[in-house]
Each structure stands twice: as structure tokens, then as C-alpha cells.
Design an enzyme around this catalytic site. Structure first.
Site, PDB file in Angstrom:
ATOM      1  N   CYS A  72      71.063  45.366  34.578  1.00 32.70           N
ATOM      2  CA  CYS A  72      70.579  44.910  33.273  1.00 32.70           C
ATOM      3  C   CYS A  72      70.959  45.975  32.248  1.00 32.70           C
ATOM      4  CB  CYS A  72      69.061  44.750  33.349  1.00 32.70           C
ATOM      5  SG  CYS A  72      68.277  44.359  31.776  1.00 32.70           S
ATOM      6  N   CYS A 190      75.765  41.859  28.384  1.00 31.24           N
ATOM      7  CA  CYS A 190      74.485  41.471  29.001  1.00 31.24           C
ATOM      8  C   CYS A 190      74.850  40.737  30.286  1.00 31.24           C
ATOM      9  CB  CYS A 190      73.706  40.551  28.061  1.00 31.24           C
ATOM     10  SG  CYS A 190      72.298  39.731  28.840  1.00 31.24           S
TER      11      CYS A 190
HETATM   12  N1  DGL Z   1      70.457  40.734  31.600  1.00 31.42           N
HETATM   13  C1  DGL Z   1      69.940  41.707  30.712  1.00 31.42           C
HETATM   14  C2  DGL Z   1      70.992  42.604  30.127  1.00 31.42           C
HETATM   15  O1  DGL Z   1      72.000  42.823  30.760  1.00 31.42           O
HETATM   16  C3  DGL Z   1      68.804  41.386  29.821  1.00 31.42           C
HETATM   17  C4  DGL Z   1      68.740  40.085  29.127  1.00 31.42           C
HETATM   18  C5  DGL Z   1      67.353  39.915  28.573  1.00 31.42           C
HETATM   19  O2  DGL Z   1      66.425  39.860  29.383  1.00 31.42           O
HETATM   20  O3  DGL Z   1      67.195  39.910  27.344  1.00 31.42           O
HETATM   21  O4  DGL Z   1      70.811  43.149  29.057  1.00 31.42           O
END
Ligand code: DGL
Length: 275
Positions: A72, A190
Site C-alpha cells: 500500500c 496506488c
Molecule cells: N492501495 C492503497 C495504496 O496503494 C490505498 C488505497 C486507499 O485505501 O485509499 O495507496
């Protein structure tokens, strides 16, 4: 056999898990989605950091992980440094928007960056971008677009919302660059966004490269663990855990990765705290 924890705010980290399964087929994976608290991108840094620490503690204490991949960007931006201090003996690999590979790929030097508001507003991201711009022998322009709502739409598998948000954000990036063909590379900053790849590719057309980090993170994890090369061995289905709806995670893992296992509930609040 190593046990590797993979963690995201929700289903997005499955895009990293997919690359990890190819790179480390002999490992055992425990995937944790904090879907009850997703999206992280619009939460405060402190909130994201607390959730990340809690999940890491639970994965370590209850699932005996040997290493953790923070799949993440937002959690990496807000929590990876304190997390490494808290677990000095556990390898921890994070995910950052692939600005450097994008800069190497771009011919025009105009690079779009789609990421969460949290990632783009973080000091870690500013450092990464500024270092790269200083070190580059030619001018680089990063057109950074916070994509509010997009991770949540992907979480819900809401295709009409994914389509309209992608349209809006690609248009904004083009607008920032000042000319329709200036941006030739877009970073998917993301881990949820690779699951909107089809929509984004159709909107951007064949002349724009879309760059994500899954494979690079999987290779880095293999290096950190000292595994020489991907070895063929018996495949262990990842254990899928979520603080949200297990059915939604089961379906996402089936849809995108072809996994067959059923997700289980990860109770981070109800179980006793561990050091
Ligand atoms: N998948 C996450 C990232 O790479 C977060 C997305 C979220 O929960 O806002 O930032």
C-alpha cells in the site's frame, strides 16, 4: 518455507500478491486487507500509521510472519519508518510510486502520477519526487493527481464509478500538462489502480505507458529474503484475511488472481494486543 505477510487497506494489494506469487512460488503468503477501514488515502497520517502497526502486530503474533510487504503506497508513505523501528528483526518491504522507472521511460518528460491524496501529500513522496527532479539531466514534470474515490470504487467493484473517475482524473492530468499529447507515461501510484488498468488503457490510448510497481516490489522482496531465483515448487494457496467482508475479498481474489480459497475474518480489535 518462509511466511510472508502482505498487507493493504483493502483488495489493492492483491495486485502485489499476484507478482509475489510468481516471484516466490515456494513461499507461504498471508494476505491481510483492512477493508473495514479502507480507503486509507483520505484518512489522516496518524490513523493510517496506527492501523498499519496494528495489522503488523497481529500478523506477526498470530500468523508468525517472517517478513512483511506493505502493499500500500499510502501506508508506506505514513508508516514504514516507524514500522521498521518497531520490528528491527523483520524484513519489511514497502511500495512507492514508480517515478524513477517512469522518468526513464518517458520521452517527453511529462509524467502523470495517479495516487491517493495521502500518498501525494506525504513528505516521503515530496522527497522522492524532488530528488529525482534534481538528479535528472533533463527537465521532468510530474503532474500529480489525487484520485479521491477511485480506490473505494475498485473496492466495491463499481465499474460505472471506476469509468467516470478514471475519465475525470486522466483529463485532469492532461490538463495539467497543458497539451493533449504531452503526457506519455502515467504512474499508477496506488496498488488498487492496476485493477482499473483496462479502463485506464482505453482512455489513455496506446501511446501512453502505464507503470505500476507489483513486479519490482516482488523482485525486491525476493532479494531481501535472499532467494536466488524463482523456483518451481508446490503452490500453497495464500491465506486471505480481512477486517471487512470475507465474501468481497474471496470474490476479488478469485476474479483477479484465480485463487480458490475462502477469506476469513481478521479481528484486529477484539483479540488481545501483542507486543
Ligand atoms: N492501495 C492503497 C495504496 O496503494 C490505498 C488505497 C486507499 O485505501 O485509499 O495507496
Amino acid at each position: 518455507m518462509k511466511t510472508i505477510g502482505v498487507f493493504d487497506s483493502g483488495v489493492g494489494g492483491l495486485s502485489v500478491l499476484q507478482a509475489l506469487l510468481a516471484e516466490l512460488p515456494g513461499a507461504r503468503f498471508v494476505y491481510a486487507a483492512d477493508s473495514a477501514h479502507a480507503p486509507y488515502g483520505e484518512r489522516t497520517a496518524q490513523d493510517v500509521s496506527e492501523r498499519t502497526h496494528r495489522i503488523a502486530e497481529v500478523l506477526r503474533a498470530q500468523h508468525g510472519i517472517d517478513a512483511l510487504v506493505v502493499a500500500c503506497n499510502t501506508a508506506t508513505a505514513h508508516a514504514i519508518d516507524p514500522l521498521r523501528l518497531q520490528f528491527p528483526d523483520m524484513p519489511i518491504v514497502g511500495v512507492e510510486p514508480a517515478l524513477k522507472p517512469a522518468a526513464a521511460l518517458s520521452r517527453t518528460g511529462h509524467i502523470g502520477v495517479l495516487a491517493t491524496r495521502g500518498t501525494l501529500g506525504s513528505a516521503r513522496f515530496a522527497r522522492l519526487r524532488d530528488q529525482l527532479m534534481r538528479a535528472s539531466p533533463r527537465p521532468l514534470q510530474f503532474h500529480c493527481q489525487p484520485c479521491d474515490g477511485l480506490a473505494a470504487a475498485i473496492e466495491r467493484h463499481d465499474q460505472p464509478a471506476i469509468q467516470s473517475l478514471c475519465e475525470l482524473y486522466v483529463k485532469e492530468v492532461t490538463h495539467m500538462a497543458g497539451s493533449p499529447n504531452a503526457v506519455d507515461t502515467i504512474v499508477l501510484g496506488c496498488t488498487h489502480y492496476p485493477f482499473a488498468l483496462h479502463t485506464l488503457s482505453q482512455l489513455c490510448g496506446p501511446d501512453v505507458s502505464l507503470v505500476d510497481t507489483g513486479v519490482a516490489v516482488a523482485r525486491r522482496t525476493r532479494d531481501v529474503l535472499g532467494v536466488q531465483a524463482p523456483e518451481a515448487s508446490s503452490f500453497a494457496e495464500p491465506l486471505l484475511l480481512t477486517t471487512g467482508d470475507p465474501v468481497a475479498l474471496t470474490q476479488a481474489a478469485h476474479r483477479w488472481l484465480g485463487l480458490k480459497g475462502e477469506a476469513q475474518r481478521l479481528a484486529t480489535e477484539l483479540r488481545p494486543a501483542v507486543n
